[in-house]
Design a protein around this motif. Structure first.
Motif, mmCIF file in Angstrom:
data_model
loop_
_atom_site.group_PDB
_atom_site.id
_atom_site.type_symbol
_atom_site.label_atom_id
_atom_site.label_comp_id
_atom_site.label_asym_id
_atom_site.label_seq_id
_atom_site.Cartn_x
_atom_site.Cartn_y
_atom_site.Cartn_z
ATOM 1 N N GLN A 3 0.857 -1.190 0.000
ATOM 2 C CA GLN A 3 0.000 0.000 0.000
ATOM 3 C C GLN A 3 0.886 1.231 0.000
ATOM 4 N N LEU A 4 0.850 1.954 -1.081
ATOM 5 C CA LEU A 4 1.674 3.144 -1.234
ATOM 6 C C LEU A 4 0.875 4.386 -0.884
ATOM 7 N N VAL A 5 1.545 5.322 -0.253
ATOM 8 C CA VAL A 5 0.899 6.576 0.130
ATOM 9 C C VAL A 5 1.769 7.730 -0.331
ATOM 10 N N GLU A 6 1.194 8.625 -1.118
ATOM 11 C CA GLU A 6 1.893 9.823 -1.554
ATOM 12 C C GLU A 6 1.490 11.001 -0.660
ATOM 13 N N SER A 7 2.419 11.923 -0.505
ATOM 14 C CA SER A 7 2.127 13.143 0.231
ATOM 15 C C SER A 7 3.009 14.261 -0.303
ATOM 16 N N GLY A 8 2.675 15.488 0.082
ATOM 17 C CA GLY A 8 3.513 16.621 -0.283
ATOM 18 C C GLY A 8 2.976 17.488 -1.399
ATOM 19 N N GLY A 9 1.856 17.079 -1.977
ATOM 20 C CA GLY A 9 1.281 17.893 -3.039
ATOM 21 C C GLY A 9 0.692 19.189 -2.491
ATOM 22 N N GLY A 10 0.299 20.065 -3.396
ATOM 23 C CA GLY A 10 -0.297 21.325 -2.980
ATOM 24 C C GLY A 10 -0.342 22.321 -4.102
ATOM 25 N N LEU A 11 -0.598 23.555 -3.724
ATOM 26 C CA LEU A 11 -0.675 24.667 -4.673
ATOM 27 C C LEU A 11 0.601 25.493 -4.564
ATOM 28 N N GLY A 16 8.136 27.835 -8.408
ATOM 29 C CA GLY A 16 8.310 27.322 -7.064
ATOM 30 C C GLY A 16 8.719 25.862 -7.037
ATOM 31 N N SER A 17 8.784 25.322 -5.821
ATOM 32 C CA SER A 17 9.241 23.950 -5.619
ATOM 33 C C SER A 17 8.304 23.197 -4.683
ATOM 34 N N LEU A 18 8.276 21.907 -4.865
ATOM 35 C CA LEU A 18 7.577 21.001 -3.964
ATOM 36 C C LEU A 18 8.403 19.723 -3.851
ATOM 37 N N ARG A 19 8.223 19.023 -2.744
ATOM 38 C CA ARG A 19 8.829 17.705 -2.616
ATOM 39 C C ARG A 19 7.731 16.700 -2.276
ATOM 40 N N LEU A 20 7.545 15.750 -3.155
ATOM 41 C CA LEU A 20 6.581 14.682 -2.929
ATOM 42 C C LEU A 20 7.267 13.515 -2.242
ATOM 43 N N SER A 21 6.518 12.814 -1.410
ATOM 44 C CA SER A 21 7.025 11.634 -0.720
ATOM 45 C C SER A 21 6.149 10.433 -1.032
ATOM 46 N N CYS A 22 6.775 9.284 -1.111
ATOM 47 C CA CYS A 22 6.070 8.024 -1.330
ATOM 48 C C CYS A 22 6.537 7.061 -0.254
ATOM 49 N N THR A 23 5.618 6.563 0.543
ATOM 50 C CA THR A 23 5.938 5.590 1.566
ATOM 51 C C THR A 23 5.041 4.368 1.403
ATOM 52 N N ALA A 24 5.464 3.265 2.030
ATOM 53 C CA ALA A 24 4.675 2.042 2.009
ATOM 54 C C ALA A 24 4.286 1.700 3.430
ATOM 55 N N SER A 25 3.019 1.408 3.603
ATOM 56 C CA SER A 25 2.521 1.108 4.930
ATOM 57 C C SER A 25 3.154 -0.167 5.481
ATOM 58 N N GLY A 26 3.909 -0.019 6.570
ATOM 59 C CA GLY A 26 4.411 -1.188 7.270
ATOM 60 C C GLY A 26 5.597 -1.899 6.661
ATOM 61 N N ARG A 27 6.222 -1.301 5.636
ATOM 62 C CA ARG A 27 7.370 -1.980 5.047
ATOM 63 C C ARG A 27 8.311 -0.981 4.405
ATOM 64 N N ALA A 92 -1.051 18.338 -12.145
ATOM 65 C CA ALA A 92 -1.548 16.979 -12.354
ATOM 66 C C ALA A 92 -1.704 16.298 -11.002
ATOM 67 N N VAL A 93 -2.318 15.137 -11.035
ATOM 68 C CA VAL A 93 -2.266 14.233 -9.892
ATOM 69 C C VAL A 93 -1.021 13.366 -10.081
ATOM 70 N N TYR A 94 -0.199 13.324 -9.056
ATOM 71 C CA TYR A 94 1.049 12.570 -9.116
ATOM 72 C C TYR A 94 0.898 11.271 -8.332
ATOM 73 N N TYR A 95 1.305 10.178 -8.969
ATOM 74 C CA TYR A 95 1.195 8.851 -8.387
ATOM 75 C C TYR A 95 2.583 8.228 -8.232
ATOM 76 N N CYS A 96 2.794 7.538 -7.126
ATOM 77 C CA CYS A 96 3.977 6.691 -7.071
ATOM 78 C C CYS A 96 3.545 5.245 -7.296
ATOM 79 N N GLN A 114 -2.707 6.329 -4.261
ATOM 80 C CA GLN A 114 -3.945 7.027 -4.609
ATOM 81 C C GLN A 114 -3.698 8.367 -5.275
ATOM 82 N N GLY A 115 -2.489 8.857 -5.178
ATOM 83 C CA GLY A 115 -2.147 10.108 -5.846
ATOM 84 C C GLY A 115 -2.220 11.314 -4.932
ATOM 85 N N THR A 116 -1.473 12.338 -5.318
ATOM 86 C CA THR A 116 -1.492 13.610 -4.612
ATOM 87 C C THR A 116 -1.561 14.725 -5.659
ATOM 88 N N GLN A 117 -2.392 15.710 -5.404
ATOM 89 C CA GLN A 117 -2.615 16.777 -6.381
ATOM 90 C C GLN A 117 -1.520 17.826 -6.303
#
Length: 122
Positions: A3-11, A16-27, A92-96, A114-117
């Motif tokens: 199960q992958l979870v993305e975070s860090g999206g925004g406006l 400008g700059s953003l940093r997206l993160s992708c983590t896996a639940s429990g591993r 866009a919506v960004y997916y890992c 699930q993606g992050t906007q």
């Protein structure tokens, strides 16, 4: 099942700059090739960047080369996508995604978040 979870999206404003993160639940992510993809409204999902399991090899879409950087953290729990010099067309919506084969095709990745906007204003 991963199960992958993305975070860090925004406006953000253009340039400008953003940093997206992708983590896996429990591993950790050390066993997987990780890719980032994006999908803008009305467009097909497209490849952005990928990193191999060791982190020693990366590949980028031409549209983001020189502006985006994919990397793994030392603990192998997170894969980042650092995005600099953002443009409105990066909106866009960004997916890992995780898989076992290095490549730029969506079919080569077995697990998806699930993606992050990300919205870049002009």
């Amino acid at each position: 099942q991963v199960q992958l979870v993305e975070s860090g999206g925004g406006l953000v404003q253009a340039g400008g700059s953003l940093r997206l993160s992708c983590t896996a639940s429990g591993r950790t992510l050390s066993s997987y090739v990780i890719g980032w993809f994006r999908q803008a409204p009305g467009k097909e999902r497209e490849f952005v960047a990928t990193i191999n399991r060791s982190g020693g090899w990366t590949s980028y879409a031409d549209s983001v080369k020189g502006r985006f950087t994919i990397s793994r953290d030392g603990a192998e729990t997170t894969v980042y996508l650092r995005m600099n010099s953002l443009k409105p067309e990066d909106t866009a919506v960004y997916y890992c995604a995780a898989g076992f084969l290095v490549g730029s095709g969506a079919k080569e990745y077995e697990y998806w978040g699930q993606g992050t906007q990300v919205t870049v204003s002009s």
